[in-house]
Design a protein around this motif. Structure first.
Motif, PDB file in Angstrom:
ATOM      1  N   PRO A   2      30.511  10.168 -31.140  1.00  0.00           N
ATOM      2  CA  PRO A   2      31.645   9.277 -31.420  1.00  0.00           C
ATOM      3  C   PRO A   2      31.191   7.916 -31.910  1.00  0.00           C
ATOM      4  O   PRO A   2      30.066   7.482 -31.663  1.00  0.00           O
ATOM      5  CB  PRO A   2      32.356   9.172 -30.065  1.00  0.00           C
ATOM      6  CG  PRO A   2      31.305   9.478 -29.059  1.00  0.00           C
ATOM      7  CD  PRO A   2      30.372  10.439 -29.724  1.00  0.00           C
ATOM      8  N   ARG A   3      32.101   7.299 -32.585  1.00  0.00           N
ATOM      9  CA  ARG A   3      31.822   5.963 -33.096  1.00  0.00           C
ATOM     10  C   ARG A   3      32.661   4.950 -32.316  1.00  0.00           C
ATOM     11  O   ARG A   3      33.781   5.223 -31.938  1.00  0.00           O
ATOM     12  CB  ARG A   3      32.166   5.871 -34.586  1.00  0.00           C
ATOM     13  CG  ARG A   3      31.288   6.762 -35.417  1.00  0.00           C
ATOM     14  CD  ARG A   3      31.627   6.610 -36.868  1.00  0.00           C
ATOM     15  NE  ARG A   3      33.049   6.897 -37.119  1.00  0.00           N
ATOM     16  CZ  ARG A   3      33.565   7.097 -38.311  1.00  0.00           C
ATOM     17  NH1 ARG A   3      32.792   7.045 -39.363  1.00  0.00           N
ATOM     18  NH2 ARG A   3      34.829   7.329 -38.452  1.00  0.00           N
ATOM     19  N   TYR A   4      32.094   3.827 -32.127  1.00  0.00           N
ATOM     20  CA  TYR A   4      32.769   2.788 -31.377  1.00  0.00           C
ATOM     21  C   TYR A   4      32.794   1.515 -32.207  1.00  0.00           C
ATOM     22  O   TYR A   4      31.805   1.156 -32.832  1.00  0.00           O
ATOM     23  CB  TYR A   4      32.054   2.537 -30.046  1.00  0.00           C
ATOM     24  CG  TYR A   4      32.073   3.749 -29.145  1.00  0.00           C
ATOM     25  CD1 TYR A   4      33.154   3.991 -28.308  1.00  0.00           C
ATOM     26  CD2 TYR A   4      31.025   4.662 -29.160  1.00  0.00           C
ATOM     27  CE1 TYR A   4      33.179   5.107 -27.490  1.00  0.00           C
ATOM     28  CE2 TYR A   4      31.043   5.779 -28.357  1.00  0.00           C
ATOM     29  CZ  TYR A   4      32.122   6.003 -27.521  1.00  0.00           C
ATOM     30  OH  TYR A   4      32.146   7.106 -26.731  1.00  0.00           O
ATOM     31  N   ASP A   5      33.920   0.889 -32.172  1.00  0.00           N
ATOM     32  CA  ASP A   5      34.060  -0.379 -32.889  1.00  0.00           C
ATOM     33  C   ASP A   5      33.848  -1.529 -31.916  1.00  0.00           C
ATOM     34  O   ASP A   5      34.343  -1.505 -30.794  1.00  0.00           O
ATOM     35  CB  ASP A   5      35.450  -0.494 -33.508  1.00  0.00           C
ATOM     36  CG  ASP A   5      35.645   0.506 -34.620  1.00  0.00           C
ATOM     37  OD1 ASP A   5      34.671   0.782 -35.344  1.00  0.00           O
ATOM     38  OD2 ASP A   5      36.756   1.031 -34.739  1.00  0.00           O
ATOM     39  N   PHE A   6      33.154  -2.493 -32.402  1.00  0.00           N
ATOM     40  CA  PHE A   6      32.888  -3.682 -31.599  1.00  0.00           C
ATOM     41  C   PHE A   6      33.264  -4.911 -32.404  1.00  0.00           C
ATOM     42  O   PHE A   6      33.266  -4.893 -33.632  1.00  0.00           O
ATOM     43  CB  PHE A   6      31.406  -3.769 -31.218  1.00  0.00           C
ATOM     44  CG  PHE A   6      30.970  -2.679 -30.275  1.00  0.00           C
ATOM     45  CD1 PHE A   6      30.962  -2.890 -28.904  1.00  0.00           C
ATOM     46  CD2 PHE A   6      30.574  -1.453 -30.765  1.00  0.00           C
ATOM     47  CE1 PHE A   6      30.563  -1.891 -28.044  1.00  0.00           C
ATOM     48  CE2 PHE A   6      30.176  -0.446 -29.909  1.00  0.00           C
ATOM     49  CZ  PHE A   6      30.169  -0.661 -28.546  1.00  0.00           C
ATOM     50  N   ARG A   7      33.545  -5.939 -31.688  1.00  0.00           N
ATOM     51  CA  ARG A   7      33.770  -7.231 -32.344  1.00  0.00           C
ATOM     52  C   ARG A   7      32.882  -8.265 -31.683  1.00  0.00           C
ATOM     53  O   ARG A   7      32.785  -8.335 -30.462  1.00  0.00           O
ATOM     54  CB  ARG A   7      35.232  -7.650 -32.215  1.00  0.00           C
ATOM     55  CG  ARG A   7      35.462  -9.078 -32.727  1.00  0.00           C
ATOM     56  CD  ARG A   7      36.899  -9.453 -32.702  1.00  0.00           C
ATOM     57  NE  ARG A   7      37.639  -8.700 -33.726  1.00  0.00           N
ATOM     58  CZ  ARG A   7      38.950  -8.670 -33.812  1.00  0.00           C
ATOM     59  NH1 ARG A   7      39.673  -9.324 -32.946  1.00  0.00           N
ATOM     60  NH2 ARG A   7      39.536  -7.984 -34.749  1.00  0.00           N
ATOM     61  N   THR A  37      29.756  -9.528 -27.423  1.00  0.00           N
ATOM     62  CA  THR A  37      30.597  -8.603 -28.163  1.00  0.00           C
ATOM     63  C   THR A  37      31.553  -7.898 -27.221  1.00  0.00           C
ATOM     64  O   THR A  37      31.311  -7.796 -26.019  1.00  0.00           O
ATOM     65  CB  THR A  37      29.744  -7.553 -28.887  1.00  0.00           C
ATOM     66  OG1 THR A  37      28.965  -6.841 -27.924  1.00  0.00           O
ATOM     67  CG2 THR A  37      28.816  -8.211 -29.897  1.00  0.00           C
ATOM     68  N   VAL A  38      32.635  -7.439 -27.794  1.00  0.00           N
ATOM     69  CA  VAL A  38      33.600  -6.672 -27.027  1.00  0.00           C
ATOM     70  C   VAL A  38      33.841  -5.359 -27.748  1.00  0.00           C
ATOM     71  O   VAL A  38      33.809  -5.288 -28.973  1.00  0.00           O
ATOM     72  CB  VAL A  38      34.928  -7.430 -26.857  1.00  0.00           C
ATOM     73  CG1 VAL A  38      34.729  -8.647 -25.965  1.00  0.00           C
ATOM     74  CG2 VAL A  38      35.505  -7.845 -28.189  1.00  0.00           C
ATOM     75  N   LYS A  39      34.096  -4.346 -26.975  1.00  0.00           N
ATOM     76  CA  LYS A  39      34.348  -3.035 -27.563  1.00  0.00           C
ATOM     77  C   LYS A  39      35.829  -2.924 -27.895  1.00  0.00           C
ATOM     78  O   LYS A  39      36.688  -3.269 -27.095  1.00  0.00           O
ATOM     79  CB  LYS A  39      33.931  -1.929 -26.586  1.00  0.00           C
ATOM     80  CG  LYS A  39      34.036  -0.549 -27.198  1.00  0.00           C
ATOM     81  CD  LYS A  39      33.162   0.448 -26.449  1.00  0.00           C
ATOM     82  CE  LYS A  39      33.631   0.718 -25.039  1.00  0.00           C
ATOM     83  NZ  LYS A  39      34.840   1.547 -25.002  1.00  0.00           N
TER      84      LYS A  39
END
Ligand code: ZN
Length: 73
Positions: A2-7, A37-39
């Motif tokens: 899976p892919r996870y987006d972070f900011r 960073t936050v997920k």
């Protein structure tokens, strides 16, 4: 995988990482090297932690009040 987006909260960049679910909660490092960073959750809308559990509930009646004291009837 899976892919996870972070900011990144340091520079505001969003980036994507592929990692296993076991690593999903591991801290991610921004491509610029920032660690703050936050997920992001892409499929679930998160509105914050304001929900208190139960929905709005009508106040329970009883407890005396006006009619209990005979003032209105
Ligand atoms: Zn950054």
């Amino acid at each position: 995988m899976p892919r996870y987006d972070f900011r990144c909260r340091s520079c505001g960049a969003t980036f994507e990482l592929r990692r296993t679910m076991a690593q999903a909660n591991d801290p991610a490092v921004c491509p610029q090297g920032h660690e703050d960073t936050v997920k992001l959750l892409s499929t679930v809308a998160v509105t914050g932690a304001a929900s208190g559990g139960a929905p709005q509930q009508a106040p329970s009646g009883g407890g005396g009040g006006c009619c209990g004291g005979g003032c209105c009837g």
